[in-house]
Design a protein around this motif. Structure first.
Motif, PDB file in Angstrom:
ATOM      1  N   TYR A 238       0.828  -1.202   0.000  1.00  0.00           N
ATOM      2  CA  TYR A 238       0.000   0.000   0.000  1.00  0.00           C
ATOM      3  C   TYR A 238       0.868   1.260   0.000  1.00  0.00           C
ATOM      4  CZ  TYR A 238      -3.689   3.274   1.300  1.00  0.00           C
ATOM      5  OH  TYR A 238      -4.562   4.323   1.314  1.00  0.00           O
ATOM      6  N   LEU A 239       1.931   1.243   0.809  1.00  0.00           N
ATOM      7  CA  LEU A 239       2.831   2.385   0.864  1.00  0.00           C
ATOM      8  C   LEU A 239       3.476   2.627  -0.497  1.00  0.00           C
ATOM      9  CD1 LEU A 239       4.276   4.529   2.579  1.00  0.00           C
ATOM     10  CD2 LEU A 239       5.986   2.802   3.149  1.00  0.00           C
ATOM     11  N   LEU A 240       3.880   1.564  -1.175  1.00  0.00           N
ATOM     12  CA  LEU A 240       4.470   1.694  -2.504  1.00  0.00           C
ATOM     13  C   LEU A 240       3.461   2.266  -3.486  1.00  0.00           C
ATOM     14  CD1 LEU A 240       6.445  -1.676  -2.627  1.00  0.00           C
ATOM     15  CD2 LEU A 240       7.457   0.614  -2.631  1.00  0.00           C
ATOM     16  N   GLU A 241       2.201   1.850  -3.405  1.00  0.00           N
ATOM     17  CA  GLU A 241       1.155   2.383  -4.270  1.00  0.00           C
ATOM     18  C   GLU A 241       1.037   3.895  -4.073  1.00  0.00           C
ATOM     19  OE1 GLU A 241      -0.909   1.252  -6.525  1.00  0.00           O
ATOM     20  OE2 GLU A 241      -1.162  -0.914  -6.277  1.00  0.00           O
ATOM     21  N   VAL A 242       1.104   4.332  -2.819  1.00  0.00           N
ATOM     22  CA  VAL A 242       0.960   5.755  -2.514  1.00  0.00           C
ATOM     23  C   VAL A 242       2.164   6.552  -3.008  1.00  0.00           C
ATOM     24  CG1 VAL A 242       0.876   7.438  -0.626  1.00  0.00           C
ATOM     25  CG2 VAL A 242      -0.581   5.399  -0.547  1.00  0.00           C
ATOM     26  N   ARG A 243       3.370   6.011  -2.823  1.00  0.00           N
ATOM     27  CA  ARG A 243       4.594   6.767  -3.101  1.00  0.00           C
ATOM     28  C   ARG A 243       5.077   6.649  -4.547  1.00  0.00           C
ATOM     29  NH1 ARG A 243       7.422   8.313   1.543  1.00  0.00           N
ATOM     30  NH2 ARG A 243       9.412   8.296   0.446  1.00  0.00           N
ATOM     31  N   LEU A 244       4.710   5.586  -5.248  1.00  0.00           N
ATOM     32  CA  LEU A 244       5.257   5.318  -6.575  1.00  0.00           C
ATOM     33  C   LEU A 244       5.009   6.490  -7.525  1.00  0.00           C
ATOM     34  CD1 LEU A 244       6.735   3.029  -8.070  1.00  0.00           C
ATOM     35  CD2 LEU A 244       4.514   2.255  -8.913  1.00  0.00           C
ATOM     36  N   GLY A 245       6.075   6.995  -8.113  1.00  0.00           N
ATOM     37  CA  GLY A 245       5.978   8.119  -9.038  1.00  0.00           C
ATOM     38  C   GLY A 245       5.867   9.461  -8.351  1.00  0.00           C
ATOM     39  N   ARG A 246       5.783   9.466  -7.006  1.00  0.00           N
ATOM     40  CA  ARG A 246       5.637  10.724  -6.271  1.00  0.00           C
ATOM     41  C   ARG A 246       6.775  10.945  -5.276  1.00  0.00           C
ATOM     42  NH1 ARG A 246       0.534   8.225  -5.935  1.00  0.00           N
ATOM     43  NH2 ARG A 246      -1.060   9.193  -7.249  1.00  0.00           N
TER      44      ARG A 246
END
Length: 335
Positions: A238-246
């Protein structure tokens, strides 16, 4: 759809809406009419990821551009869950905050709260993350006031703020911020933070009860273990989903968000037969297909997957799917 994912915050929120002369039922109906419909998350985080709907629509529905601040002002920090009682039974403010940080996910699957001591200052990070959303102004301003009240109640009114930092941009009007916080917050910061004197951490609590704290800690551990969203792999994905590309998705950055050292995270993943690279690539693969289906340009797809250049994205995509992104775009057809 509930107004918020947390049963505790939901009750406080309903009470505060009523105290402000608003009908929670009418607000509920209005939010359902304004909500942006999205498919349910595949990992079962539906209630958490629906929470932004209230905070996105609240100012328009209530006719108050500072509704988050005014809800926080009206809220009463009552003890309604095991985490609240742990705070009350703690020996001092430091143990209370350690208890909160350990069991923050009982309150919300999106909390990435942390505490840092820097010289004479303690910094309590109270970030909440949601897929597809930046920091929600109304929610964080409400929570910042509520946390300030809560910390004041467990320190017999001695808690005081040295600073407040928010991720969201500075609003056009800030007079209510000055009135309610007693200082001017900083905006556009890296985290949502309450800053207070580090000396307060060692302040003894008059309600300390070591035996009760130990019993409550065990009960909270049981609750935490029952939360599928708290499983390390789910939390990290979930953390990777939130941070990916940002934001950075390195081992060090992810470990810091989870309140762990890089070594501890690496060992915990190894115990489950996983590693960060494979998890990150799994999230990238899903994100790439999602963005291709939306008809995004290849450069947008690459950036959304965390690649700054097209060449490494092409190589990774070919490794994942055995074909180029152009080939898959042709197969998927028009968005």
């Amino acid at each position: 759809m509930p107004l918020t994912h947390s049963a505790t915050l939901r009750r406080l929120l309903y009470e505060a809406l009523s105290d402000l002369g608003l009908d929670p039922g009418q607000v509920y109906l209005g939010i359902n009419q304004h909500r942006r419909l999205r498919p349910p998350p595949a990992d079962g985080r539906l209630h958490h990821d629906d929470a932004p709907q209230f905070w996105l629509a609240a100012d328009a529905l209530c006719g108050d551009p500072d509704i988050g601040l005014h809800l926080g002002e009206a809220m009463k920090p009552r003890l309604l869950d095991v985490v609240g009682y742990l705070l009350l039974a703690s020996r001092d403010l430091e143990e209370a905050l350690v208890s909160f940080l350990r069991f923050q996910h009982i309150l919300s699957g999106g909390f990435v709260a942390q505490m840092r001591v820097e010289g004479d200052h303690a910094r309590l990070v109270i970030d909440l993350n949601y897929l597809g959303y930046s920091s929600l102004r109304q929610q964080m301003e409400c929570l910042a006031l509520l946390f300030t009240k809560l910390l004041g109640s467990i320190t017999d009114g001695e808690f005081r703020l040295l600073g407040v930092e928010f991720r969201h941009p500075r609003p056009a009007r800030v007079s209510e911020h000055q009135r309610l916080f007693g200082l001017m917050p900083a905006f556009g910061c890296e985290h949502d933070v309450l800053v207070f004197p580090a000396a307060l951490l060692k302040r003894p609590s008059r309600t300390a009860n070591p035996d009760l704290h130990r019993l409550l800690w065990g009960h909270a551990e049981t609750q935490l273990a029952a939360l599928a969203g708290n499983d390390l792999l789910n939390r990290l994905r979930y953390l990777l989903e939130v941070r990916l590309g940002r934001a950075s998705c390195t081992l060090e950055a992810c470990a810091a968000e989870l309140g762990m050292s890089a070594g501890a995270l690496q060992r915990a993943l190894a115990e489950q037969g996983a590693n960060l690279r494979r998890l990150r690539e799994s999230v990238q693969r899903g994100r790439a297909m999602e963005l291709l289906r939306e008809g995004r340009t290849l450069r947008e797809v690459a950036r959304g997957c965390g690649f700054s250049e097209l060449s490494p994205f092409y190589r990774a995509f070919r490794r994942w799917y055995g074909a180029t992104p152009d080939h898959w775009r042709a197969r998927l057809g028009p968005a």
